[in-house]
Scaffold this active site. Sequence first.
Site, PDB file in Angstrom:
ATOM      1  N   LYS A 219      42.941 -46.924  17.480  1.00  0.00           N
ATOM      2  CA  LYS A 219      43.121 -45.651  16.765  1.00  0.00           C
ATOM      3  C   LYS A 219      41.755 -45.062  16.534  1.00  0.00           C
ATOM      4  O   LYS A 219      40.829 -45.759  16.126  1.00  0.00           O
ATOM      5  CB  LYS A 219      43.777 -45.916  15.404  1.00  0.00           C
ATOM      6  CG  LYS A 219      45.257 -45.709  15.407  1.00  0.00           C
ATOM      7  CD  LYS A 219      45.785 -45.630  13.994  1.00  0.00           C
ATOM      8  CE  LYS A 219      47.223 -45.219  14.051  1.00  0.00           C
ATOM      9  NZ  LYS A 219      48.188 -46.083  13.590  1.00  0.00           N
ATOM     10  N   GLY A 220      41.609 -43.778  16.825  1.00  0.00           N
ATOM     11  CA  GLY A 220      40.324 -43.127  16.579  1.00  0.00           C
ATOM     12  C   GLY A 220      40.517 -41.882  15.745  1.00  0.00           C
ATOM     13  O   GLY A 220      41.583 -41.682  15.170  1.00  0.00           O
ATOM     14  N   ARG A 221      39.478 -41.055  15.705  1.00  0.00           N
ATOM     15  CA  ARG A 221      39.534 -39.836  14.896  1.00  0.00           C
ATOM     16  C   ARG A 221      40.601 -38.876  15.379  1.00  0.00           C
ATOM     17  O   ARG A 221      41.175 -38.124  14.615  1.00  0.00           O
ATOM     18  CB  ARG A 221      38.178 -39.109  14.980  1.00  0.00           C
ATOM     19  CG  ARG A 221      37.224 -39.496  13.898  1.00  0.00           C
ATOM     20  CD  ARG A 221      35.863 -38.879  14.156  1.00  0.00           C
ATOM     21  NE  ARG A 221      35.292 -39.394  15.398  1.00  0.00           N
ATOM     22  CZ  ARG A 221      34.080 -39.044  15.848  1.00  0.00           C
ATOM     23  NH1 ARG A 221      33.350 -38.185  15.166  1.00  0.00           N
ATOM     24  NH2 ARG A 221      33.607 -39.555  16.976  1.00  0.00           N
ATOM     25  N   PHE A 222      40.847 -38.867  16.690  1.00  0.00           N
ATOM     26  CA  PHE A 222      41.707 -37.819  17.246  1.00  0.00           C
ATOM     27  C   PHE A 222      43.129 -38.270  17.540  1.00  0.00           C
ATOM     28  O   PHE A 222      43.963 -37.487  17.941  1.00  0.00           O
ATOM     29  CB  PHE A 222      41.078 -37.257  18.531  1.00  0.00           C
ATOM     30  CG  PHE A 222      39.721 -36.676  18.290  1.00  0.00           C
ATOM     31  CD1 PHE A 222      39.562 -35.662  17.359  1.00  0.00           C
ATOM     32  CD2 PHE A 222      38.612 -37.152  18.960  1.00  0.00           C
ATOM     33  CE1 PHE A 222      38.321 -35.116  17.108  1.00  0.00           C
ATOM     34  CE2 PHE A 222      37.362 -36.610  18.720  1.00  0.00           C
ATOM     35  CZ  PHE A 222      37.208 -35.594  17.789  1.00  0.00           C
ATOM     36  N   GLY A 223      43.404 -39.544  17.391  1.00  0.00           N
ATOM     37  CA  GLY A 223      44.760 -40.011  17.685  1.00  0.00           C
ATOM     38  C   GLY A 223      44.753 -41.472  18.080  1.00  0.00           C
ATOM     39  O   GLY A 223      43.858 -42.228  17.702  1.00  0.00           O
ATOM     40  N   GLU A 224      45.776 -41.842  18.866  1.00  0.00           N
ATOM     41  CA  GLU A 224      45.958 -43.252  19.215  1.00  0.00           C
ATOM     42  C   GLU A 224      45.658 -43.493  20.690  1.00  0.00           C
ATOM     43  O   GLU A 224      45.792 -42.587  21.504  1.00  0.00           O
ATOM     44  CB  GLU A 224      47.424 -43.642  18.987  1.00  0.00           C
ATOM     45  CG  GLU A 224      47.855 -43.524  17.555  1.00  0.00           C
ATOM     46  CD  GLU A 224      49.363 -43.660  17.405  1.00  0.00           C
ATOM     47  OE1 GLU A 224      50.081 -43.557  18.429  1.00  0.00           O
ATOM     48  OE2 GLU A 224      49.804 -43.872  16.267  1.00  0.00           O
ATOM     49  N   VAL A 225      45.282 -44.745  20.990  1.00  0.00           N
ATOM     50  CA  VAL A 225      45.107 -45.122  22.389  1.00  0.00           C
ATOM     51  C   VAL A 225      46.136 -46.205  22.724  1.00  0.00           C
ATOM     52  O   VAL A 225      46.313 -47.160  21.972  1.00  0.00           O
ATOM     53  CB  VAL A 225      43.675 -45.637  22.670  1.00  0.00           C
ATOM     54  CG1 VAL A 225      43.509 -45.995  24.133  1.00  0.00           C
ATOM     55  CG2 VAL A 225      42.643 -44.604  22.255  1.00  0.00           C
ATOM     56  N   ASP A 339      28.032 -38.049  21.342  1.00  0.00           N
ATOM     57  CA  ASP A 339      28.695 -39.011  20.432  1.00  0.00           C
ATOM     58  C   ASP A 339      28.597 -40.409  21.030  1.00  0.00           C
ATOM     59  O   ASP A 339      29.564 -41.172  21.036  1.00  0.00           O
ATOM     60  CB  ASP A 339      30.155 -38.606  20.204  1.00  0.00           C
ATOM     61  CG  ASP A 339      30.786 -39.355  19.031  1.00  0.00           C
ATOM     62  OD1 ASP A 339      30.024 -39.883  18.183  1.00  0.00           O
ATOM     63  OD2 ASP A 339      32.025 -39.408  18.957  1.00  0.00           O
TER      64      ASP A 339
END
Length: 509
Positions: A219-225, A339
């Site tokens: 899970k990151g800042r923009f959603g899920e992997v 980043d």
Amino acid sequence: MRSDGNLAVMSLRRTALALLVLIGLIAPGDALKCNCTNCEKSGYECETDGACMASTSYIKGQEQHVRICIPRESLIPPGQPIYCLSAEGVLNTHCCYTDYCNSVDLQVPNGVPKHESWPGTPGSWGPVELVAVIAGPVFVFCLLLIVGVFLFQHHQRNYNHRQRLDVEDPSCDHLYLAKDKTLQDLIFDLSTSGSGSGLPLFVQRTVARTIVLQEIIGKGRFGEVWRGKWRGGDVAVKIFSSREERSWFREAEIYQTIMLRHENILGFIAADNKDNGTWTQLWLVSDYHEHGSLFDYLNHYSVTIEGMIKLALSAASGLAHLHMEILGTQGKPGIAHRDLKSKNILVKKNGTCAIADLGLAVRHESITDTIDIAPNQRVGTKRYMAPEVLDETINMKHFDSFKCADIYALGLVYWEIARRCNAGGIHEEYQLPYYDLVPSDPSIEEMRKVVCDQRLRPNVPNWWQSYEALRVMGKIMRECWYANGAARLTALRIKKTLSQLSVQEDVKM
Ligand SMILES: Nc1ncnc2c1ncn2[C@@H]1O[C@H](COP(=O)(O)OP(=O)(O)OP(=O)(O)O)[C@@H](O)[C@H]1O
Ligand SMILES: [Mg+2]
């Protein structure tokens, strides 16, 4: 007993007929002469090849007598023409076939109250109603004709459109997506023969829509992997939340920069936006790397000197390719990542790196010396921000400034790797850069104090000097961390230095 509906039809027809005779649309044949109540101009007479007709009814409380000619073709059915029928209790009708035979005085039918009238009797209609009787059907007919023509044209347009789309439509995917092809084959075929920017969009969509999601892996800042399956092989699917549409779009756009593909940059496969009616699912499909991020990898494993060099050299190769501008029609613009960190670098099975998460990257348009989006001042992860980003002295008009900021972050990543290098049986535990100087989710202000004001950098232990590889790594790091961005090494320089080191240390890449 006849129904009111029948009566209405009869009356309507009769009225229309009388009118047609009146306006001369029906040419009277030779022979039969009749009295005609409506034919003022021709002396209350008319001629017909059919029959004379007289009818009597009550309209608005008044006794009405109508005498008209009926043309032969209207005398249907032959035995009992409908124009000649009486309506019991409503209308008394008489047809006859000799000259002026309709001069008879018929009686008002029995049963009609003197004050009532049958609304459908022709004599009760004024000019407005008469015009409506004629114009109404004509208007409806025209309307139907227009609607018909419109529907036909619409159908034709759709058909033509479909014919055109069929060429690009996913239904043509079989041309590209032959059953025995793996993703590697596909990407090799299409990206090398095409523009060098990846699969055609409709193939991307078809691939994305035939992936079966298996398990969430991050899970990151923009959603899920997620890990997904496509034709038996693993793929990674980054699913953005719908409010992150801009990030999804930007990342897909950057990954599809022409000639970006490189063994040390995460292999992009497909982007798809699927609207399920309630929300939009935004997918970014890429190669799957089971080791996960470099951050995950270093947390789990220590590395040998050879392993460290492989990771460091491959990361430098990826970044050098990203930064490099290639001129010519099949060239690529310079790209700065903005980043870079161990969570945004993936570790491949062979122990080399693939740089990922290009959503914040900027591209250099060298002809105009501009940057492809208006870069906002501070993006990325605070812990990895270069001093000039933290104190906002970075020259954002100058594309190279962003490359220099990437190099600072690469130096921090090298420090994370080198700490985990197992030389002579010693290695350190995994730590994030500045772990000992700032709290776990540092603010910009906390980072700025340490990095800009106190000019502190991660500690390079003295014992690293005893091992050539660690000594070189330590030296590179320091040269990545200069306060003055322009004084830092370039990715290409680092790549060359580490290539030499790999030869020296007999590392097989
Ligand atoms: N292609 C991939 N193959 C295998 N694992 C992946 C892949 N991409 C991402 N991951 C895993 O999913 C995690 C989440 O990735 P994501 O980029 O969404 O967030 P992050 O990098 O951890 O944080 P940030 O949002 O700050 O970038 C990664 O840390 C990594 O473990
Ligand atoms: Mg990430």
